[in-house]
Design a protein around this motif. Structure first.
Motif, PDB file in Angstrom:
ATOM      1  N   LYS A  58     -72.357 -38.940 -74.307  1.00 57.86           N
ATOM      2  CA  LYS A  58     -72.823 -37.981 -75.204  1.00 57.86           C
ATOM      3  C   LYS A  58     -74.061 -38.428 -75.660  1.00 57.86           C
ATOM      4  O   LYS A  58     -75.067 -37.716 -76.199  1.00 57.86           O
ATOM      5  N   SER A  59     -74.738 -39.715 -75.646  1.00 54.09           N
ATOM      6  CA  SER A  59     -75.910 -39.852 -76.151  1.00 54.09           C
ATOM      7  C   SER A  59     -77.074 -39.689 -75.027  1.00 54.09           C
ATOM      8  O   SER A  59     -78.229 -39.385 -75.320  1.00 54.09           O
ATOM      9  N   HIS A  60     -76.686 -38.955 -73.942  1.00 55.33           N
ATOM     10  CA  HIS A  60     -77.684 -38.401 -72.778  1.00 55.33           C
ATOM     11  C   HIS A  60     -77.580 -36.996 -72.785  1.00 55.33           C
ATOM     12  O   HIS A  60     -78.047 -36.298 -71.945  1.00 55.33           O
ATOM     13  N   VAL A  61     -76.788 -36.081 -73.566  1.00 55.71           N
ATOM     14  CA  VAL A  61     -76.759 -34.797 -73.599  1.00 55.71           C
ATOM     15  C   VAL A  61     -77.794 -34.284 -74.323  1.00 55.71           C
ATOM     16  O   VAL A  61     -78.561 -35.000 -75.075  1.00 55.71           O
ATOM     17  N   SER A  62     -78.142 -33.129 -74.130  1.00 51.47           N
ATOM     18  CA  SER A  62     -79.115 -32.289 -74.810  1.00 51.47           C
ATOM     19  C   SER A  62     -78.956 -32.291 -76.398  1.00 51.47           C
ATOM     20  O   SER A  62     -77.879 -32.335 -76.909  1.00 51.47           O
ATOM     21  N   PRO A  63     -80.162 -32.294 -77.139  1.00 52.76           N
ATOM     22  CA  PRO A  63     -80.001 -32.153 -78.410  1.00 52.76           C
ATOM     23  C   PRO A  63     -79.146 -30.814 -79.002  1.00 52.76           C
ATOM     24  O   PRO A  63     -78.442 -31.056 -79.673  1.00 52.76           O
ATOM     25  N   GLY A  64     -79.290 -29.821 -78.022  1.00 53.10           N
ATOM     26  CA  GLY A  64     -78.546 -28.626 -78.626  1.00 53.10           C
ATOM     27  C   GLY A  64     -76.852 -28.958 -78.376  1.00 53.10           C
ATOM     28  O   GLY A  64     -76.230 -28.542 -79.426  1.00 53.10           O
ATOM     29  N   ARG A 123     -75.473 -31.818 -78.117  1.00 56.21           N
ATOM     30  CA  ARG A 123     -74.995 -33.005 -79.427  1.00 56.21           C
ATOM     31  C   ARG A 123     -74.995 -32.356 -80.667  1.00 56.21           C
ATOM     32  O   ARG A 123     -73.748 -32.582 -81.165  1.00 56.21           O
ATOM     33  N   ALA A 124     -75.761 -31.278 -81.141  1.00 51.05           N
ATOM     34  CA  ALA A 124     -75.447 -30.671 -82.348  1.00 51.05           C
ATOM     35  C   ALA A 124     -74.261 -30.022 -82.433  1.00 51.05           C
ATOM     36  O   ALA A 124     -73.668 -29.953 -83.317  1.00 51.05           O
ATOM     37  N   VAL A 125     -74.190 -29.315 -81.243  1.00 48.05           N
ATOM     38  CA  VAL A 125     -72.593 -28.394 -81.518  1.00 48.05           C
ATOM     39  C   VAL A 125     -71.562 -29.335 -81.145  1.00 48.05           C
ATOM     40  O   VAL A 125     -70.563 -29.266 -82.078  1.00 48.05           O
ATOM     41  N   MET A 126     -71.484 -30.539 -80.525  1.00 49.19           N
ATOM     42  CA  MET A 126     -70.382 -31.131 -80.525  1.00 49.19           C
ATOM     43  C   MET A 126     -70.305 -32.138 -81.923  1.00 49.19           C
ATOM     44  O   MET A 126     -69.030 -32.037 -82.261  1.00 49.19           O
ATOM     45  N   ASP A 127     -71.289 -32.422 -82.462  1.00 49.68           N
ATOM     46  CA  ASP A 127     -70.716 -33.171 -83.781  1.00 49.68           C
ATOM     47  C   ASP A 127     -70.658 -32.107 -84.905  1.00 49.68           C
ATOM     48  O   ASP A 127     -69.850 -32.431 -85.652  1.00 49.68           O
ATOM     49  N   ARG A 128     -71.312 -30.888 -84.764  1.00 48.59           N
ATOM     50  CA  ARG A 128     -70.866 -29.864 -85.885  1.00 48.59           C
ATOM     51  C   ARG A 128     -69.441 -29.609 -85.454  1.00 48.59           C
ATOM     52  O   ARG A 128     -68.842 -29.367 -86.582  1.00 48.59           O
ATOM     53  N   ALA A 144     -66.914 -27.983 -70.795  1.00 45.56           N
ATOM     54  CA  ALA A 144     -67.595 -28.116 -71.988  1.00 45.56           C
ATOM     55  C   ALA A 144     -66.762 -27.888 -73.070  1.00 45.56           C
ATOM     56  O   ALA A 144     -66.855 -28.603 -74.097  1.00 45.56           O
ATOM     57  N   ALA A 145     -65.899 -26.841 -73.130  1.00 45.21           N
ATOM     58  CA  ALA A 145     -64.903 -26.957 -74.087  1.00 45.21           C
ATOM     59  C   ALA A 145     -64.123 -28.166 -74.157  1.00 45.21           C
ATOM     60  O   ALA A 145     -63.498 -28.636 -75.268  1.00 45.21           O
ATOM     61  N   ALA A 165     -71.016 -23.316 -77.789  1.00 48.16           N
ATOM     62  CA  ALA A 165     -70.682 -24.796 -77.418  1.00 48.16           C
ATOM     63  C   ALA A 165     -70.633 -24.763 -75.932  1.00 48.16           C
ATOM     64  O   ALA A 165     -71.348 -25.729 -75.283  1.00 48.16           O
ATOM     65  N   GLN A 166     -70.113 -23.812 -75.388  1.00 53.50           N
ATOM     66  CA  GLN A 166     -69.992 -23.575 -73.782  1.00 53.50           C
ATOM     67  C   GLN A 166     -71.360 -23.479 -73.277  1.00 53.50           C
ATOM     68  O   GLN A 166     -71.690 -24.152 -72.321  1.00 53.50           O
ATOM     69  N   GLN A 167     -72.227 -22.762 -73.932  1.00 48.56           N
ATOM     70  CA  GLN A 167     -73.666 -22.234 -73.480  1.00 48.56           C
ATOM     71  C   GLN A 167     -74.381 -23.465 -73.627  1.00 48.56           C
ATOM     72  O   GLN A 167     -75.131 -23.790 -72.734  1.00 48.56           O
ATOM     73  N   MET A 168     -74.172 -24.160 -74.675  1.00 42.61           N
ATOM     74  CA  MET A 168     -75.256 -25.313 -75.005  1.00 42.61           C
ATOM     75  C   MET A 168     -74.797 -26.653 -73.983  1.00 42.61           C
ATOM     76  O   MET A 168     -75.748 -27.403 -73.897  1.00 42.61           O
ATOM     77  N   CYS A 169     -73.601 -26.784 -73.624  1.00 45.32           N
ATOM     78  CA  CYS A 169     -73.153 -27.859 -73.070  1.00 45.32           C
ATOM     79  C   CYS A 169     -73.015 -27.736 -71.641  1.00 45.32           C
ATOM     80  O   CYS A 169     -72.953 -28.764 -70.862  1.00 45.32           O
ATOM     81  N   SER A 170     -72.981 -26.576 -71.029  1.00 42.13           N
ATOM     82  CA  SER A 170     -73.078 -26.330 -69.571  1.00 42.13           C
ATOM     83  C   SER A 170     -74.108 -27.036 -68.586  1.00 42.13           C
ATOM     84  O   SER A 170     -73.356 -27.734 -67.879  1.00 42.13           O
TER      85      SER A 170
END
Length: 90
Positions: free
Chosen positions: A62-68, A70-75, A14-15, A32-37
């Protein structure tokens, strides 16, 4: 023991996925680690333990990841871009 290794690999993944979106030297938040695992396991489990392949998979999906996630990745990508612009301006 294998389960713990898989979980550790997913956190690393995730990182790393976020790193590809931002910059290699960025330290990644536990958020980020928690939201994307879960997304990493769902979308890219076949790539484990190859971190570069996992990273590429997450970016591709990326278009298929969860909203959370994606938000962390974008931020984090936006924060890295801001830091890069500030460093270039100096």
């Amino acid at each position: 023991m294998t389960r713990y290794r898989t979980i550790a690999t997913l956190f690393t993944f995730a990182a790393t996925a976020i790193a590809l979106q931002t910059s290699p030297g960025l330290a990644f938040s536990p958020e980020a680690q928690q939201m994307c695992s879960d997304d990493a396991m769902r979308l890219c489990s076949s790539e484990i333990p190859d971190i570069p392949r996992i990273t590429a998979c997450m970016v591709r999906n990326k278009s298929h990841v969860s909203p959370g996630c994606r938000a962390v990745m974008d931020r984090e990508a936006a924060a890295a871009a801001t830091r890069k612009r500030e460093a270039a301006a100096q």
